[in-house]
Design a protein around this motif. Structure first.
Motif, short mmCIF file in Angstrom:
data_model
loop_
_atom_site.label_atom_id
_atom_site.label_comp_id
_atom_site.label_asym_id
_atom_site.label_seq_id
_atom_site.Cartn_x
_atom_site.Cartn_y
_atom_site.Cartn_z
N PRO A 183 -2.55 1.77 3.86
CA PRO A 183 -2.61 0.55 3.04
C PRO A 183 -3.75 0.57 2.03
N ALA A 184 -4.89 1.16 2.42
CA ALA A 184 -6.03 1.23 1.50
C ALA A 184 -5.73 2.13 0.32
N LEU A 185 -4.97 3.18 0.54
CA LEU A 185 -4.68 4.16 -0.50
C LEU A 185 -3.67 3.67 -1.52
N VAL A 186 -2.93 2.62 -1.17
CA VAL A 186 -1.92 2.10 -2.11
C VAL A 186 -2.31 0.73 -2.65
N GLY A 187 -3.54 0.28 -2.36
CA GLY A 187 -4.04 -0.94 -2.98
C GLY A 187 -3.62 -2.24 -2.35
N VAL A 188 -3.38 -2.25 -1.04
CA VAL A 188 -3.05 -3.50 -0.34
C VAL A 188 -4.26 -4.43 -0.34
N LYS A 189 -4.03 -5.72 -0.51
CA LYS A 189 -5.12 -6.69 -0.51
C LYS A 189 -5.74 -6.81 0.89
#
Length: 261
Positions: A183-189
């Motif tokens: 999730p961090a690598l794809v820009g999740v809030k």
């Protein structure tokens, strides 16, 4: 004859500024990735040095001391337990399953589940922030600027973000570290990551905590907890049902999109 003409001097200064800028970017990039690098290094060291330390045998050997400390200082033990659990999750150290079972053993089903979920969520958030601050920021920017298939993938993820995040937590085959990192690598809030993590790990946390509630009786009989029960149809069945429920909106959206197209 000297080459120090205004144009050559200006060109040299420009090149030096470019070099300084590139070095500055490299330095900032390294600094931003330091937390994630530290997590990976500690995880690798812990995988070899703590493999036999955080085990059910260790819990059995220290059983009486832990229960005595709990009876004398309940709050203190909660703080110590959660701190250790958070560190274990944040640095992906071995023994998270043992920690979850220990939560049930020490604090019961209700308290153990709450402390397990809170600790795991905080630890997962630490990994998420470390990854997003470094690699995640770079990769998310590239995805935002990309076109074609990348843009289509990005759009599909955004449209089904909550469902995908819940599936990452519910599907037993997905390693916890991977579910924190992707999730961090794809820009999740951050807020969306936190609440889906806390909600998504509750079913598994209840199962592990429940095993811990009966751990005293297992120790009294000289046995060792059997975590293979997690794959029993009565346990894995409801979890897979929740996975199907989380995936249903994605399936419906996909079918609608094809029919409209």
């Amino acid at each position: 004859m000297s080459d120090n003409t205004p144009s050559s001097t200006s060109s040299q200064s420009s090149n030096e500024e470019k070099i300084d800028t590139q070095e500055g970017k490299k330095g900032k990039s390294l600094l931003r990735n330091l937390p994630l690098i530290a997590i990976v290094l500690v995880a690798l060291v812990g995988a070899f040095t703590l493999r036999d330390t955080l085990s059910f045998d260790t819990l059995r050997d220290n059983r009486e001391a832990l229960l005595a400390f709990r009876d004398q200082n309940y709050i203190g033990l909660v703080v110590v337990f959660m701190a250790i659990y958070i560190i274990m999750v944040a640095f992906s150290l071995p023994g998270a399953a043992v920690a979850s079972v220990t939560g049930g053993f020490l604090f019961g089903l209700f308290g153990g589940t709450i402390f397990n979920v809170m600790s795991a969520t905080i630890g997962a958030t630490a990994i998420f922030l470390a990854a997003r601050w470094g690699l995640g920021a770079t990769l998310a920017a590239k995805l935002d600027s990309g076109g074609g298939r990348i843009e289509g993938l990005r759009k599909a993820l955004r449209e089904n973000e909550i469902e995908v995040l819940m599936l990452l937590r519910l599907v037993p085959a997905v390693p916890f570290f991977v579910a924190n990192l992707l999730p961090a690598l794809v820009g999740v809030k951050l807020t969306r990551f936190v609440w889906t993590t806390a909600l998504g790990i509750i079913p598994g946390a209840i199962v592990f905590t429940w095993i811990g509630v009966g751990l005293g009786a297992v120790f009294d009989q000289g046995g060792t907890p059997d975590l293979s029960i997690l794959w029993h149809p009565n346990v894995i069945g409801p979890i897979l049902g929740l996975c199907a429920l989380a995936a249903l909106p994605i399936v419906i959206k996909t079918i609608r999109g094809r029919s409209e197209g």
